[in-house]
Design a protein around this motif. Structure first.
Motif, PDB file in Angstrom:
ATOM      1  N   ASN A   1       0.810  -1.227   0.000  1.00 57.53           N
ATOM      2  CA  ASN A   1       0.000   0.000   0.000  1.00 57.53           C
ATOM      3  C   ASN A   1       0.840   1.272   0.000  1.00 57.53           C
ATOM      4  OD1 ASN A   1      -2.636  -1.374   0.271  1.00 57.53           O
ATOM      5  ND2 ASN A   1      -1.877  -1.945   2.305  1.00 57.53           N
ATOM      6  N   THR A   2       2.161   1.096  -0.027  1.00 58.19           N
ATOM      7  CA  THR A   2       3.059   2.249   0.075  1.00 58.19           C
ATOM      8  C   THR A   2       4.140   2.171  -0.996  1.00 58.19           C
ATOM      9  OG1 THR A   2       2.748   2.267   2.485  1.00 58.19           O
ATOM     10  CG2 THR A   2       4.615   3.520   1.618  1.00 58.19           C
ATOM     11  N   PRO A   3       4.349   3.228  -1.780  1.00 55.95           N
ATOM     12  CA  PRO A   3       5.466   3.234  -2.737  1.00 55.95           C
ATOM     13  C   PRO A   3       6.789   3.102  -1.988  1.00 55.95           C
ATOM     14  CG  PRO A   3       3.994   5.103  -3.104  1.00 55.95           C
ATOM     15  CD  PRO A   3       3.589   4.491  -1.805  1.00 55.95           C
ATOM     16  N   LYS A   4       7.726   2.401  -2.574  1.00 51.57           N
ATOM     17  CA  LYS A   4       9.002   2.150  -1.892  1.00 51.57           C
ATOM     18  C   LYS A   4       9.667   3.431  -1.372  1.00 51.57           C
ATOM     19  CE  LYS A   4      12.388   0.420  -4.356  1.00 51.57           C
ATOM     20  NZ  LYS A   4      13.365  -0.502  -5.006  1.00 51.57           N
ATOM     21  N   PRO A   5       9.727   4.519  -2.148  1.00 45.69           N
ATOM     22  CA  PRO A   5      10.390   5.729  -1.632  1.00 45.69           C
ATOM     23  C   PRO A   5       9.699   6.336  -0.405  1.00 45.69           C
ATOM     24  CG  PRO A   5      10.178   5.826  -4.014  1.00 45.69           C
ATOM     25  CD  PRO A   5       9.331   4.686  -3.557  1.00 45.69           C
ATOM     26  N   MET A   6       8.457   5.908  -0.130  1.00 44.70           N
ATOM     27  CA  MET A   6       7.731   6.456   1.012  1.00 44.70           C
ATOM     28  C   MET A   6       7.839   5.574   2.259  1.00 44.70           C
ATOM     29  SD  MET A   6       6.679   9.352   0.071  1.00 44.70           S
ATOM     30  CE  MET A   6       5.502   9.776   1.375  1.00 44.70           C
ATOM     31  N   LEU A   7       8.575   4.465   2.175  1.00 45.14           N
ATOM     32  CA  LEU A   7       8.817   3.656   3.371  1.00 45.14           C
ATOM     33  C   LEU A   7       9.633   4.478   4.358  1.00 45.14           C
ATOM     34  CD1 LEU A   7       9.715   0.187   1.828  1.00 45.14           C
ATOM     35  CD2 LEU A   7       7.549   0.881   2.883  1.00 45.14           C
ATOM     36  N   LYS A   8       9.324   4.362   5.622  1.00 43.22           N
ATOM     37  CA  LYS A   8       9.990   5.195   6.622  1.00 43.22           C
ATOM     38  C   LYS A   8      11.307   4.585   7.081  1.00 43.22           C
ATOM     39  CE  LYS A   8       6.132   7.856   8.460  1.00 43.22           C
ATOM     40  NZ  LYS A   8       5.417   8.306   9.678  1.00 43.22           N
TER      41      LYS A   8
ATOM     42  N   TYR B   1       3.623   4.160  -9.575  1.00 41.50           N
ATOM     43  CA  TYR B   1       2.940   3.288  -8.622  1.00 41.50           C
ATOM     44  C   TYR B   1       2.464   4.070  -7.400  1.00 41.50           C
ATOM     45  CZ  TYR B   1       2.312  -0.594  -5.306  1.00 41.50           C
ATOM     46  OH  TYR B   1       1.814  -1.479  -4.386  1.00 41.50           O
ATOM     47  N   LYS B   2       1.143   4.048  -7.162  1.00 39.91           N
ATOM     48  CA  LYS B   2       0.521   4.735  -6.028  1.00 39.91           C
ATOM     49  C   LYS B   2       1.030   6.174  -5.902  1.00 39.91           C
ATOM     50  CE  LYS B   2      -0.548   0.500  -3.522  1.00 39.91           C
ATOM     51  NZ  LYS B   2      -1.978   0.568  -3.920  1.00 39.91           N
ATOM     52  N   SER B   3       1.000   6.866  -7.011  1.00 38.72           N
ATOM     53  CA  SER B   3       1.554   8.224  -7.065  1.00 38.72           C
ATOM     54  C   SER B   3       0.843   9.177  -6.115  1.00 38.72           C
ATOM     55  CB  SER B   3       1.475   8.765  -8.497  1.00 38.72           C
ATOM     56  OG  SER B   3       0.132   8.784  -8.956  1.00 38.72           O
ATOM     57  N   HIS B   4      -0.432   8.925  -5.842  1.00 34.26           N
ATOM     58  CA  HIS B   4      -1.188   9.842  -4.972  1.00 34.26           C
ATOM     59  C   HIS B   4      -0.602   9.888  -3.560  1.00 34.26           C
ATOM     60  CE1 HIS B   4      -2.941   5.892  -4.042  1.00 34.26           C
ATOM     61  NE2 HIS B   4      -3.286   6.411  -2.872  1.00 34.26           N
ATOM     62  N   VAL B   5       0.010   8.788  -3.111  1.00 31.14           N
ATOM     63  CA  VAL B   5       0.620   8.770  -1.772  1.00 31.14           C
ATOM     64  C   VAL B   5       1.754   9.785  -1.699  1.00 31.14           C
ATOM     65  CG1 VAL B   5       1.849   7.361  -0.067  1.00 31.14           C
ATOM     66  CG2 VAL B   5       0.000   6.344  -1.441  1.00 31.14           C
ATOM     67  N   ILE B   6       2.571   9.834  -2.750  1.00 33.75           N
ATOM     68  CA  ILE B   6       3.690  10.778  -2.803  1.00 33.75           C
ATOM     69  C   ILE B   6       3.184  12.209  -2.952  1.00 33.75           C
ATOM     70  CG2 ILE B   6       5.709  11.492  -4.156  1.00 33.75           C
ATOM     71  CD1 ILE B   6       6.106   8.525  -4.873  1.00 33.75           C
ATOM     72  N   GLN B   7       2.251  12.420  -3.845  1.00 34.62           N
ATOM     73  CA  GLN B   7       1.748  13.772  -4.095  1.00 34.62           C
ATOM     74  C   GLN B   7       1.002  14.337  -2.902  1.00 34.62           C
ATOM     75  OE1 GLN B   7       0.224  12.371  -8.163  1.00 34.62           O
ATOM     76  NE2 GLN B   7       0.614  14.539  -8.561  1.00 34.62           N
ATOM     77  N   ASP B   8       0.246  13.498  -2.224  1.00 32.44           N
ATOM     78  CA  ASP B   8      -0.481  13.971  -1.036  1.00 32.44           C
ATOM     79  C   ASP B   8       0.478  14.363   0.080  1.00 32.44           C
ATOM     80  OD1 ASP B   8      -2.837  13.494  -2.357  1.00 32.44           O
ATOM     81  OD2 ASP B   8      -3.311  11.622  -1.307  1.00 32.44           O
TER      82      ASP B   8
ATOM     83  N   TYR C   1       5.422  17.283 -10.739  1.00 36.35           N
ATOM     84  CA  TYR C   1       5.290  15.838 -10.917  1.00 36.35           C
ATOM     85  C   TYR C   1       5.136  15.494 -12.397  1.00 36.35           C
ATOM     86  CZ  TYR C   1       4.395  16.048  -5.900  1.00 36.35           C
ATOM     87  OH  TYR C   1       4.503  16.279  -4.556  1.00 36.35           O
ATOM     88  N   VAL C   2       5.754  14.375 -12.766  1.00 34.94           N
ATOM     89  CA  VAL C   2       5.599  13.818 -14.104  1.00 34.94           C
ATOM     90  C   VAL C   2       5.046  12.410 -13.935  1.00 34.94           C
ATOM     91  CG1 VAL C   2       6.795  12.989 -16.150  1.00 34.94           C
ATOM     92  CG2 VAL C   2       7.447  15.181 -15.132  1.00 34.94           C
ATOM     93  N   LEU C   3       3.890  12.150 -14.505  1.00 36.20           N
ATOM     94  CA  LEU C   3       3.248  10.849 -14.360  1.00 36.20           C
ATOM     95  C   LEU C   3       3.653   9.925 -15.507  1.00 36.20           C
ATOM     96  CD1 LEU C   3       1.268   8.947 -12.954  1.00 36.20           C
ATOM     97  CD2 LEU C   3      -0.558   9.948 -14.358  1.00 36.20           C
ATOM     98  N   GLU C   4       4.252   8.799 -15.142  1.00 33.20           N
ATOM     99  CA  GLU C   4       4.560   7.762 -16.126  1.00 33.20           C
ATOM    100  C   GLU C   4       3.334   6.852 -16.245  1.00 33.20           C
ATOM    101  OE1 GLU C   4       8.409   5.713 -15.760  1.00 33.20           O
ATOM    102  OE2 GLU C   4       8.834   7.077 -14.099  1.00 33.20           O
ATOM    103  N   GLU C   5       2.571   7.012 -17.302  1.00 32.47           N
ATOM    104  CA  GLU C   5       1.392   6.173 -17.473  1.00 32.47           C
ATOM    105  C   GLU C   5       1.781   4.733 -17.792  1.00 32.47           C
ATOM    106  OE1 GLU C   5      -1.208   8.040 -20.249  1.00 32.47           O
ATOM    107  OE2 GLU C   5      -1.581   9.779 -18.952  1.00 32.47           O
ATOM    108  N   GLN C   6       2.997   4.566 -18.323  1.00 33.56           N
ATOM    109  CA  GLN C   6       3.573   3.245 -18.493  1.00 33.56           C
ATOM    110  C   GLN C   6       5.024   3.324 -18.052  1.00 33.56           C
ATOM    111  OE1 GLN C   6       3.042   2.707 -22.699  1.00 33.56           O
ATOM    112  NE2 GLN C   6       5.009   3.658 -23.205  1.00 33.56           N
ATOM    113  N   ARG C   7       5.613   2.217 -17.684  1.00 36.45           N
ATOM    114  CA  ARG C   7       6.986   2.227 -17.197  1.00 36.45           C
ATOM    115  C   ARG C   7       7.927   2.699 -18.298  1.00 36.45           C
ATOM    116  NH1 ARG C   7       8.182  -0.855 -13.020  1.00 36.45           N
ATOM    117  NH2 ARG C   7       9.962   0.539 -12.881  1.00 36.45           N
ATOM    118  N   MET C   8       8.728   3.726 -17.987  1.00 36.12           N
ATOM    119  CA  MET C   8       9.574   4.353 -18.994  1.00 36.12           C
ATOM    120  C   MET C   8      11.064   4.117 -18.777  1.00 36.12           C
ATOM    121  SD  MET C   8       7.478   5.814 -21.074  1.00 36.12           S
ATOM    122  CE  MET C   8       8.542   6.915 -21.982  1.00 36.12           C
ATOM    123  N   GLY C   9      11.437   3.596 -17.597  1.00 38.09           N
ATOM    124  CA  GLY C   9      12.860   3.424 -17.319  1.00 38.09           C
ATOM    125  C   GLY C   9      13.489   4.707 -16.798  1.00 38.09           C
ATOM    126  N   THR C  10      14.679   4.584 -16.216  1.00 39.76           N
ATOM    127  CA  THR C  10      15.321   5.733 -15.566  1.00 39.76           C
ATOM    128  C   THR C  10      15.755   6.824 -16.537  1.00 39.76           C
ATOM    129  OG1 THR C  10      17.318   4.370 -15.542  1.00 39.76           O
ATOM    130  CG2 THR C  10      16.105   4.554 -13.485  1.00 39.76           C
TER     131      THR C  10
END
Length: 348
Positions: free
Chosen positions: A139-146, A174-181, A195-204
């Motif tokens: 339920n949490t994007p990896k960068p938002m893990l504490k 993935y679960k972009s709203h968690v980061i944006q909120d 913010y830039v939304l990747e609607e499909q995986r684009m790579g780094t």
């Protein structure tokens, strides 16, 4: 960190040339370098006055009055380490050198205490699924893990802000709203976030093609699941000094073969190495890129950063490595996440 191209001399320069640099520059110092751009020493007004008292004149060489043991810092030193050195010796500025002794710039201590905002963008790749960290990432994007009672991504944003880099772009999926909120427009954290939304995986690298406003100055790209205390300003200046189009932070990685390795040629045993250690440099997921690099990235397709660098290598572009000596941890697995929490307070 200040550019030093206009304050460099060689040991055969005259006192008159040195005075011109010292008197015209705000830093009031000259750097003496050899033919390989390695720092020999420094010159100040005081060094010159002492030379004149000893009988030198304006046309004399500076060689005998160079201060050859100046206090320096390494390009890999953190902000905190440089401040500690400067405060202990009551210095206002410190020459910065790389691991080979080549001069990279001068760090003014006041800038570390009150960093000026810089225009360079910071692009953070934060759209990963974090599959290897499930169930933590259900339920949490990896960068938002504490880690250390705050999201990994917050530590990254705060570290960039410490050096004055406040223009942040987050490439989300993935679960972009968690980061944006959580971050909003970034004002609560002293930065500006878009913010830039990747609607499909684009790579780094592919995600860079989605940027709404193309950077006009060198910009950072960093994975959003890293913890590091790298000096971002030193990375920036290293990129500029080396006239690089792409700079990749690299980390030394080694592993030990748990067996005796037998070296063979045409069935003949040449030697036996008992449990040898192999060392490599691996990408650390932190980059600095020049704006024209965007022309090499295809539009609307998956494209990773290693692929981009391979293309630049084939085209013989000037791409360089920036070896990391600082703390760095890629949080990709549960054991690394646990390690990050154990070490956070001691590092940050």
């Amino acid at each position: 960190m200040k550019n030093i191209q206009n304050i460099k001399l060689n040991k055969n320069s005259t006192i008159k040339e040195a005075l011109k640099i010292i008197d015209s520059g705000a830093m009031q110092i000259a750097l003496v370098v050899d033919e390989d751009n390695k720092l020999i020493g420094t010159l100040t007004d005081g060094d010159i006055r002492r030379g004149l008292l000893k009988g030198l004149d304006l046309n004399s060489s500076i060689e005998t009055i160079i201060f050859r043991t100046p206090t320096i810092a390494k390009v890999s030193d953190t902000k905190e380490e440089i401040l500690k050195i400067a405060l202990a010796k009551k210095l206002h500025q410190i020459p910065i050198v790389d691991d080979s002794g080549k001069i990279v710039g001068i760090q003014e201590i006041e800038e570390l205490i009150k960093p000026k905002e810089k225009a360079n963008k910071v692009v953070l790749m934060v759209g990963g699924l974090g599959t290897r960290l499930r169930p933590l990432t259900e339920n949490t994007p990896k960068p938002m893990l504490k880690v250390g009672n705050k999201p990994i991504l917050q530590t990254i944003v705060e570290k960039f802000a410490e050096y004055g880099y406040t223009n942040i772009v987050m490439c989300v999926n993935y679960k972009s709203h968690v980061i944006q909120d959580y971050f909003g427009n970034g004002s609560a954290f002293g930065v500006n976030i878009e913010y830039v939304l990747e609607e499909q995986r684009m790579g780094t690298a592919g995600a860079l093609g989605l940027l709404k406003k193309k950077p006009t100055e060198p910009f950072f790209v960093m994975n959003g699941d890293l913890l590091t205390n790298v000096n971002f300003e030193h990375l920036h200046n290293y990129h500029i000094v080396n006239n690089s189009v792409g700079t990749m932070c690299v980390r030394e990685y080694d592993f030990q073969v748990p067996y005796g390795v037998v070296n063979i040629e045409n069935s003949r045993i040449l030697s036996i190495e008992e449990k040898p250690v192999h060392k490599f440099f691996v990408s650390a997921g932190i980059y600095m890129l020049s704006p024209d690099i965007l022309e090499h990235i295809p539009q609307n397709e998956f494209y990773d950063m290693p692929t981009l660098f391979e293309k630049l290598i084939c085209e013989k572009k000037n791409i360089i490595s920036f070896p990391l000596r600082e703390y760095w941890l890629d949080i990709g697995r549960i054991e690394e996440y646990e390690k990050a929490n154990e070490e956070y307070d001691g590092v940050f």
